[in-house]
Motif scaffolding. Structure first.
Motif, PDB file in Angstrom:
ATOM      1  N   LYS A 136      42.200  26.524  39.617  1.00 33.95           N
ATOM      2  CA  LYS A 136      42.798  27.122  40.810  1.00 33.95           C
ATOM      3  C   LYS A 136      43.315  28.523  40.506  1.00 33.95           C
ATOM      4  O   LYS A 136      43.117  29.466  41.284  1.00 33.95           O
ATOM      5  N   LEU A 137      43.930  28.697  39.337  1.00 35.03           N
ATOM      6  CA  LEU A 137      44.428  30.011  38.945  1.00 35.03           C
ATOM      7  C   LEU A 137      43.286  30.998  38.696  1.00 35.03           C
ATOM      8  O   LEU A 137      43.421  32.193  38.983  1.00 35.03           O
ATOM      9  N   LEU A 138      42.178  30.495  38.169  1.00 33.52           N
ATOM     10  CA  LEU A 138      41.033  31.354  37.895  1.00 33.52           C
ATOM     11  C   LEU A 138      40.157  31.601  39.121  1.00 33.52           C
ATOM     12  O   LEU A 138      39.263  32.436  39.092  1.00 33.52           O
ATOM     13  N   ARG A 179      44.405  22.648  37.552  1.00 44.19           N
ATOM     14  CA  ARG A 179      45.396  23.709  37.785  1.00 44.19           C
ATOM     15  C   ARG A 179      44.869  25.066  37.308  1.00 44.19           C
ATOM     16  O   ARG A 179      45.044  26.081  37.986  1.00 44.19           O
ATOM     17  N   ASN A 188      41.557  34.688  47.613  1.00 40.10           N
ATOM     18  CA  ASN A 188      42.477  34.322  46.540  1.00 40.10           C
ATOM     19  C   ASN A 188      42.269  35.255  45.365  1.00 40.10           C
ATOM     20  O   ASN A 188      41.132  35.557  44.998  1.00 40.10           O
ATOM     21  N   LYS A 189      43.362  35.712  44.785  1.00 37.27           N
ATOM     22  CA  LYS A 189      43.267  36.591  43.628  1.00 37.27           C
ATOM     23  C   LYS A 189      43.266  35.775  42.343  1.00 37.27           C
ATOM     24  O   LYS A 189      43.941  34.759  42.241  1.00 37.27           O
ATOM     25  N   THR A 190      42.528  36.255  41.364  1.00 35.44           N
ATOM     26  CA  THR A 190      42.503  35.637  40.039  1.00 35.44           C
ATOM     27  C   THR A 190      43.821  35.910  39.340  1.00 35.44           C
ATOM     28  O   THR A 190      44.319  37.037  39.382  1.00 35.44           O
ATOM     29  N   HIS A 191      44.399  34.908  38.714  1.00 39.06           N
ATOM     30  CA  HIS A 191      45.611  35.086  37.909  1.00 39.06           C
ATOM     31  C   HIS A 191      45.199  35.739  36.599  1.00 39.06           C
ATOM     32  O   HIS A 191      44.547  35.120  35.754  1.00 39.06           O
ATOM     33  N   LYS A 192      45.530  37.020  36.438  1.00 39.36           N
ATOM     34  CA  LYS A 192      45.005  37.801  35.321  1.00 39.36           C
ATOM     35  C   LYS A 192      45.527  37.328  33.974  1.00 39.36           C
ATOM     36  O   LYS A 192      44.823  37.426  32.966  1.00 39.36           O
ATOM     37  N   GLY A 193      46.751  36.816  33.910  1.00 46.38           N
ATOM     38  CA  GLY A 193      47.269  36.283  32.652  1.00 46.38           C
ATOM     39  C   GLY A 193      46.461  35.087  32.182  1.00 46.38           C
ATOM     40  O   GLY A 193      46.173  34.944  30.990  1.00 46.38           O
ATOM     41  N   THR A 194      46.070  34.245  33.119  1.00 49.38           N
ATOM     42  CA  THR A 194      45.237  33.084  32.789  1.00 49.38           C
ATOM     43  C   THR A 194      43.829  33.522  32.417  1.00 49.38           C
ATOM     44  O   THR A 194      43.228  32.987  31.484  1.00 49.38           O
TER      45      THR A 194
END
Length: 64
Positions: A60-62, A57, A4-10
């Motif tokens: 999960k994004l991080l 949530r 899973n990739k880290t959501h960079k905006g978050t």
């Protein structure tokens, strides 16, 4: 399985404390301070712990 990739905006907006809490900065704290009251500027200074409703949530994004 792919990772899973880290959501960079978050990742740029939220950080994890040493105890594992998620912390974010207040909004309305970048510019145009001359039109904002002193009490409003004091209120938006510093960081705030993320709401418990948002924590799962954001984790999960991080990728935590």
């Amino acid at each position: 399985m792919p990772k899973n990739k880290t959501h960079k905006g978050t990742a740029k907006r939220i950080r994890v404390t040493g105890s594992g809490k998620l912390v974010r900065e207040h909004t309305n704290n970048q510019h145009k301070f001359e039109v904002k009251s002193s009490s409003r500027k004091r209120r938006v200074k510093g960081a705030e712990v993320l709401s418990p409703a948002d924590v799962s949530r954001m984790k999960k994004l991080l990728g935590i």
